[in-house]
Design a protein around this motif. Structure first.
Motif, short mmCIF file in Angstrom:
data_model
loop_
_atom_site.label_atom_id
_atom_site.label_comp_id
_atom_site.label_asym_id
_atom_site.label_seq_id
_atom_site.Cartn_x
_atom_site.Cartn_y
_atom_site.Cartn_z
N UNK A 1 49.69 -2.20 2.91
CA UNK A 1 48.80 -2.97 3.86
C UNK A 1 49.50 -3.52 5.11
N UNK A 2 50.81 -3.72 4.91
CA UNK A 2 51.76 -4.31 6.00
C UNK A 2 51.89 -3.21 6.97
N UNK A 3 51.74 -3.16 8.27
CA UNK A 3 51.86 -2.33 9.35
C UNK A 3 53.71 -1.73 9.25
N UNK A 4 54.45 -2.40 8.90
CA UNK A 4 55.65 -2.11 8.88
C UNK A 4 56.11 -1.42 7.96
N UNK A 5 55.78 -1.65 6.65
CA UNK A 5 55.52 -0.57 5.34
C UNK A 5 54.93 0.80 5.75
N UNK A 6 53.78 0.50 6.17
CA UNK A 6 53.17 1.81 6.73
C UNK A 6 53.62 2.70 7.71
N UNK A 7 54.46 2.10 8.80
CA UNK A 7 55.34 2.86 9.66
C UNK A 7 56.43 3.64 8.92
N UNK A 8 57.26 2.86 7.64
CA UNK A 8 58.20 3.57 6.97
C UNK A 8 57.61 4.77 6.31
N UNK A 9 56.61 4.64 5.58
CA UNK A 9 55.91 5.83 5.11
C UNK A 9 55.72 7.00 6.05
N UNK A 10 55.13 6.72 7.32
CA UNK A 10 54.85 7.66 8.29
C UNK A 10 56.27 8.00 8.72
N UNK A 11 57.28 7.26 8.89
CA UNK A 11 58.47 7.99 9.09
C UNK A 11 58.99 8.83 8.20
N UNK A 12 58.82 8.58 6.99
CA UNK A 12 59.46 9.73 5.79
C UNK A 12 58.58 10.83 5.69
N UNK A 13 57.14 10.55 6.10
CA UNK A 13 56.23 11.78 6.11
C UNK A 13 56.61 12.49 7.21
N UNK A 14 57.07 12.02 8.33
CA UNK A 14 57.22 12.92 9.55
C UNK A 14 58.65 13.62 9.38
N UNK A 15 59.61 12.94 8.53
CA UNK A 15 60.76 13.64 8.08
C UNK A 15 60.38 14.69 7.06
N UNK A 16 59.40 14.53 6.14
CA UNK A 16 59.19 15.84 5.34
C UNK A 16 58.46 16.86 6.01
N UNK A 17 57.65 16.50 6.98
CA UNK A 17 56.92 17.54 7.80
C UNK A 17 58.13 18.41 8.52
N UNK A 18 58.89 17.72 8.96
CA UNK A 18 60.05 18.61 9.86
C UNK A 18 60.81 19.43 8.89
N UNK A 19 61.06 18.89 7.76
CA UNK A 19 61.90 19.69 6.65
C UNK A 19 61.19 20.77 6.25
N UNK A 20 59.86 20.89 5.94
CA UNK A 20 58.99 21.97 5.78
C UNK A 20 58.85 23.00 6.94
N UNK A 21 58.63 22.45 7.96
CA UNK A 21 58.64 23.44 9.17
C UNK A 21 60.00 24.04 9.20
N UNK A 22 61.12 23.44 9.05
CA UNK A 22 62.62 24.05 9.13
C UNK A 22 62.64 25.14 8.12
N UNK A 23 62.19 24.77 6.81
CA UNK A 23 62.26 25.79 5.82
C UNK A 23 61.37 27.08 5.85
N UNK A 24 60.25 26.64 6.40
CA UNK A 24 59.31 28.02 6.80
C UNK A 24 59.65 28.80 7.91
N UNK A 25 60.54 28.20 8.87
CA UNK A 25 61.04 28.91 10.10
C UNK A 25 62.31 29.71 9.49
N UNK A 26 63.05 29.37 8.75
CA UNK A 26 64.05 30.02 8.26
C UNK A 26 63.66 31.27 7.40
N UNK A 27 62.63 30.92 6.71
CA UNK A 27 62.05 31.95 5.62
C UNK A 27 61.46 33.07 6.62
N UNK A 28 60.78 33.00 7.50
CA UNK A 28 60.35 33.45 8.42
C UNK A 28 61.33 34.43 9.06
#
Length: 352
Positions: free
Chosen positions: A110-137
């Motif tokens: 519920x803390x906004x800073x904790x939510x921001x931390x999770x969103x930050x790592x979620x964005x990192x996971x998204x970028x890693x996924x896009x990178x892997x998909x791009x390399x695979x393509x």
């Protein structure tokens, strides 16, 4: 919050790409309809059959060392994909359990800073996924263009056009006329490798996405401890604040403990598969390196001397020298970390 609502939330927050990649290969743990089961069975049959048709070449071709390495180097790659696919299909409950528990922990923030931390790592996971998909393509496109690259760049020209199968760089034996059935063989071969690459990408980005979010949860636990000690360090001597401080510390410990439990559960269900896949990958890489035969002795004497100089230079350790004070290397980093911890312990003991 029911399961379908949880899945919707986790899609919109940080696992949307992971969900799409698993749906593409029929490994998404939800909505296992008859069509999805048929898709999975078909994928398994295609990838398994291409392994069999590669191994049948040993029945019709003389088994030399080079030939065995050539066949096994591609067969083991497909075998890894088959093992990975079956593991995720069998352990679908484990994948679902980790997914739901990950969302459950995130929903308690519920803390906004904790939510921001999770969103930050979620964005990192998204970028890693896009990178892997791009390399695979890129890899799939390159693999698809290999048979026609000689014609495109005019490297060589096939005089006998009735033998197009010579452009297929993977050896198989179907016990049929390969010239007449070229397009069926071509389709089967490439479809199996597309499925294999998609399986590796889908399962790989899911695993990395999980562990990136686990790191995010550990960061949240660290943030909670920092906030407790920063805000309440001057209040530790008052008894009336002890209960509140202990409650906040317990919240940090709870999220840390819950994350550890999820990791241990995930590793317990996939530990055997990871060990087997790692062993096969090591064997596959060893075969590729063994088959990489560079005929350096056919080069001129001047080139051989240059190769010798390169080998001598590469044998020397190298590190970036920072102002003559520090050389960047793993050993020096470990030493610096050890010294820092020692100084921290001394200062902490003096302060107490």
């Amino acid at each position: 919050m029911d399961t379908r609502t949880r899945v919707t939330c986790i899609d919109t927050q940080f696992l949307y790409i992971h969900r799409i990649s698993l749906i593409a290969v029929g490994l998404w743990p939800y909505d296992r309809t008859m069509l999805v089961q048929l898709q999975s069975s078909l994928f398994f049959l295609i990838t398994t059959s291409i392994i069999i048709f590669q191994l049948t070449t040993f029945l019709t071709t003389e088994c030399t060392i080079d030939f065995i390495i050539k066949i096994l180097s591609t067969t083991l790659f497909l075998l890894v994909c088959v093992i990975q696919y079956n593991c995720f299909w069998i352990n679908t409950r484990a994948v679902k359990h980790v997914l739901e528990n990950l969302l459950y922990i995130c929903s308690k923030l519920h803390d906004k800073n904790e939510i921001a931390i999770i969103k930050k790592y979620g964005y990192i996971a998204k970028c890693v996924a896009i990178g892997f998909i791009f390399l695979a393509i890129c890899g799939i496109i390159t693999f698809s263009l290999l048979p026609i690259l000689p014609q495109i760049f005019g490297i060589f020209y096939l005089v006998n056009k009735s033998e197009p199968y010579r452009n297929i760089y993977i050896t198989t034996e179907y016990f049929v006329d390969q010239e007449k059935n070229f397009y069926f063989i071509f389709l089967h071969l490439y479809l199996s490798h597309y499925i294999a690459v998609s399986t590796l990408v889908g399962t790989g980005i899911l695993i990395t996405g999980y562990f990136i979010h686990f790191c995010g949860l550990f960061n949240v636990a660290s943030y909670r401890m920092q906030q407790v000690m920063r805000r309440n360090s001057h209040e530790l001597i008052y008894r009336k604040h002890k209960s509140e401080i202990e409650k906040k510390i317990s919240h940090a410990v709870d999220i840390h403990r819950a994350t550890i439990n999820i990791i241990e559960f995930f590793l317990y269900n996939f530990e055997g598969t990871f060990i087997l896949v790692t062993a096969i990958i090591v064997i596959c890489l060893s075969l590729h390196l063994f088959g990489y035969n560079v005929k350096w002795y056919t080069a001129s004497v001047r080139v051989q001397r240059l190769i010798l100089i390169l080998l001598q230079i590469s044998a020397k350790p190298y590190g970036l020298n920072v102002s003559g004070l520090f050389i960047t290397s793993l050993e020096n980093f470990a030493s610096l970390s050890s010294v820092s911890m020692s100084y921290f312990t001394i200062l902490y003991s003096i302060q107490k």
